[in-house]
Design a protein around this motif. Structure first.
Motif, PDB file in Angstrom:
ATOM      1  N   GLN A 115      76.752  69.834  36.861  1.00  0.00           N
ATOM      2  CA  GLN A 115      77.299  69.482  38.170  1.00  0.00           C
ATOM      3  C   GLN A 115      76.921  70.565  39.163  1.00  0.00           C
ATOM      4  O   GLN A 115      77.448  71.682  39.112  1.00  0.00           O
ATOM      5  CB  GLN A 115      78.817  69.313  38.100  1.00  0.00           C
ATOM      6  CG  GLN A 115      79.432  68.861  39.412  1.00  0.00           C
ATOM      7  CD  GLN A 115      80.944  68.716  39.339  1.00  0.00           C
ATOM      8  OE1 GLN A 115      81.600  69.351  38.519  1.00  0.00           O
ATOM      9  NE2 GLN A 115      81.496  67.857  40.176  1.00  0.00           N
ATOM     10  N   ASN A 150      79.212  70.388  44.981  1.00  0.00           N
ATOM     11  CA  ASN A 150      79.484  69.222  45.829  1.00  0.00           C
ATOM     12  C   ASN A 150      78.705  67.974  45.411  1.00  0.00           C
ATOM     13  O   ASN A 150      78.398  67.120  46.254  1.00  0.00           O
ATOM     14  CB  ASN A 150      79.188  69.546  47.302  1.00  0.00           C
ATOM     15  CG  ASN A 150      80.049  70.674  47.804  1.00  0.00           C
ATOM     16  OD1 ASN A 150      81.257  70.691  47.585  1.00  0.00           O
ATOM     17  ND2 ASN A 150      79.430  71.649  48.443  1.00  0.00           N
ATOM     18  N   GLN A 151      78.382  67.884  44.149  1.00  0.00           N
ATOM     19  CA  GLN A 151      77.694  66.703  43.651  1.00  0.00           C
ATOM     20  C   GLN A 151      78.416  66.147  42.429  1.00  0.00           C
ATOM     21  O   GLN A 151      79.333  66.769  41.885  1.00  0.00           O
ATOM     22  CB  GLN A 151      76.247  67.043  43.277  1.00  0.00           C
ATOM     23  CG  GLN A 151      75.377  67.459  44.456  1.00  0.00           C
ATOM     24  CD  GLN A 151      73.925  67.638  44.056  1.00  0.00           C
ATOM     25  OE1 GLN A 151      73.431  67.022  43.111  1.00  0.00           O
ATOM     26  NE2 GLN A 151      73.227  68.490  44.791  1.00  0.00           N
ATOM     27  N   GLY A 152      78.007  64.961  42.019  1.00  0.00           N
ATOM     28  CA  GLY A 152      78.511  64.392  40.782  1.00  0.00           C
ATOM     29  C   GLY A 152      77.822  64.999  39.580  1.00  0.00           C
ATOM     30  O   GLY A 152      76.942  65.846  39.703  1.00  0.00           O
ATOM     31  N   LEU A 153      78.230  64.554  38.408  1.00  0.00           N
ATOM     32  CA  LEU A 153      77.622  65.055  37.170  1.00  0.00           C
ATOM     33  C   LEU A 153      76.340  64.298  36.874  1.00  0.00           C
ATOM     34  O   LEU A 153      76.251  63.099  37.133  1.00  0.00           O
ATOM     35  CB  LEU A 153      78.585  64.874  35.992  1.00  0.00           C
ATOM     36  CG  LEU A 153      79.731  65.866  35.861  1.00  0.00           C
ATOM     37  CD1 LEU A 153      80.780  65.659  36.926  1.00  0.00           C
ATOM     38  CD2 LEU A 153      80.361  65.746  34.472  1.00  0.00           C
ATOM     39  N   PHE A 196      79.068  70.867  31.655  1.00  0.00           N
ATOM     40  CA  PHE A 196      80.100  70.210  30.871  1.00  0.00           C
ATOM     41  C   PHE A 196      79.522  69.682  29.567  1.00  0.00           C
ATOM     42  O   PHE A 196      78.505  68.977  29.573  1.00  0.00           O
ATOM     43  CB  PHE A 196      80.710  69.031  31.638  1.00  0.00           C
ATOM     44  CG  PHE A 196      81.502  69.423  32.836  1.00  0.00           C
ATOM     45  CD1 PHE A 196      80.902  69.547  34.071  1.00  0.00           C
ATOM     46  CD2 PHE A 196      82.866  69.676  32.736  1.00  0.00           C
ATOM     47  CE1 PHE A 196      81.624  69.912  35.200  1.00  0.00           C
ATOM     48  CE2 PHE A 196      83.608  70.044  33.848  1.00  0.00           C
ATOM     49  CZ  PHE A 196      82.988  70.162  35.076  1.00  0.00           C
ATOM     50  N   TYR A 253      76.274  67.727  30.483  1.00  0.00           N
ATOM     51  CA  TYR A 253      76.102  67.306  31.870  1.00  0.00           C
ATOM     52  C   TYR A 253      76.100  68.562  32.754  1.00  0.00           C
ATOM     53  O   TYR A 253      76.753  69.560  32.443  1.00  0.00           O
ATOM     54  CB  TYR A 253      77.249  66.396  32.321  1.00  0.00           C
ATOM     55  CG  TYR A 253      77.128  64.957  31.884  1.00  0.00           C
ATOM     56  CD1 TYR A 253      77.487  64.572  30.594  1.00  0.00           C
ATOM     57  CD2 TYR A 253      76.671  63.977  32.765  1.00  0.00           C
ATOM     58  CE1 TYR A 253      77.387  63.240  30.194  1.00  0.00           C
ATOM     59  CE2 TYR A 253      76.571  62.645  32.372  1.00  0.00           C
ATOM     60  CZ  TYR A 253      76.926  62.294  31.088  1.00  0.00           C
ATOM     61  OH  TYR A 253      76.827  60.982  30.691  1.00  0.00           O
ATOM     62  N   LEU A 304      73.237  63.892  33.693  1.00  0.00           N
ATOM     63  CA  LEU A 304      72.954  64.173  32.294  1.00  0.00           C
ATOM     64  C   LEU A 304      71.832  65.189  32.167  1.00  0.00           C
ATOM     65  O   LEU A 304      70.771  65.040  32.760  1.00  0.00           O
ATOM     66  CB  LEU A 304      72.575  62.884  31.574  1.00  0.00           C
ATOM     67  CG  LEU A 304      72.376  62.996  30.071  1.00  0.00           C
ATOM     68  CD1 LEU A 304      73.694  63.333  29.378  1.00  0.00           C
ATOM     69  CD2 LEU A 304      71.813  61.688  29.507  1.00  0.00           C
ATOM     70  N   PHE A 324      85.370  65.186  27.722  1.00  0.00           N
ATOM     71  CA  PHE A 324      84.691  66.330  28.326  1.00  0.00           C
ATOM     72  C   PHE A 324      85.411  67.638  28.007  1.00  0.00           C
ATOM     73  O   PHE A 324      86.639  67.690  27.892  1.00  0.00           O
ATOM     74  CB  PHE A 324      84.638  66.173  29.850  1.00  0.00           C
ATOM     75  CG  PHE A 324      83.620  65.184  30.327  1.00  0.00           C
ATOM     76  CD1 PHE A 324      83.944  63.853  30.469  1.00  0.00           C
ATOM     77  CD2 PHE A 324      82.324  65.589  30.639  1.00  0.00           C
ATOM     78  CE1 PHE A 324      83.007  62.927  30.909  1.00  0.00           C
ATOM     79  CE2 PHE A 324      81.379  64.680  31.077  1.00  0.00           C
ATOM     80  CZ  PHE A 324      81.725  63.348  31.212  1.00  0.00           C
TER      81      PHE A 324
END
Lengths: 114, 115
Positions: free
Chosen positions: A38, A41-44, A90, A36, A46, A104
């Motif tokens: 990231q 300031n964002q989410g993860l 990640f 993943y 794929l 993770f």
């Protein structure tokens, strides 16, 4: 128990250079493997996944990863990085049986220098 | 699709106050996960639901934390009372278990600061 180790917490590289982010996992049973990304300031999201078949997996943004069962590794590579690849990456693993949970790694911060 | 929606995006509160974080999963997904991310501990799974039922809450740090999923389109994570060490980014993720694997889609996160 499953565990994921990302060997480098930070990786600085110059723009257009190749990069490899290392991931090793421990599991006594077959697993699915994921990378993943990231962005700040964002989410993860794929990047790519290995489920079965060819051990070389291609993902988005020119990334690829190779599954090595004997070395229990799933290293992420890109032949030429761009400034926009600056992010945290990640590695994650889940059991094939009961594949709901992801474990993770601690993450690797990739910094691209001009 | 709008993706996973979390609110608020930022929350600043004082120690002892109750905090409620909200999540709307992707429509049709049957799994929902709550994670916490800190510099010290990385990304930790707190709890996950399947078809609105909590399956594994072993990652919930203590009784001050609770999570609910009253229906397929909404979940909350509550901290009462909050403490400074709860400061973190909290992520919600949802997934649909397809072909035996689980691709999780993450929301943008809620950055919680407890003063």
């Amino acid at each position: 128990a499953q565990s994921v180790t990302q060997l480098d917490s930070q990786v600085p590289v110059f723009e257009e250079a190749p990069v490899e982010l290392r991931c090793n996992y421990s599991s006594s049973v077959s697993v699915y493997l994921f990378w993943y990304v990231q962005y700040p300031n964002q989410g993860l999201q794929l990047l790519l996944k290995y489920l079965s078949g060819s051990t070389l997996v291609k993902g988005i943004n020119g990334f690829e990863a190779e599954f090595n069962k004997s070395q229990t590794s799933f290293h992420l590579r890109k032949p030429s990085v761009h400034i926009s690849d600056t992010a945290e990456y990640f590695c994650a693993v889940s059991y094939i049986q009961g594949a709901q949970k992801l474990v993770f790694g601690q993450g690797t911060r990739l910094t691209i220098n001009p | 699709d709008a993706g996973v929606i979390q609110s608020p995006r930022h929350e600043v509160t004082e120690m002892g106050q109750e905090v409620t974080l909200r999540c709307k999963p992707i429509s049709g997904h049957d799994y929902l996960f709550w994670y916490r991310q800190t510099m010290m501990r990385g990304l930790e799974l707190l709890i996950y639901f399947n078809n609105n039922v909590p399956i594994d809450d072993s990652g919930m740090p203590e009784d001050r934390f609770s999570a609910k999923m009253p229906n397929a389109s909404f979940s909350t994570l509550k901290i009462q009372p909050s403490e400074p060490r709860d400061s973190a980014v909290y992520f919600c993720a949802s997934s649909l278990l397809l072909a035996g694997y689980n691709e999780q889609f993450f929301g943008p996160g809620t950055r919680l600061t407890v003063l």
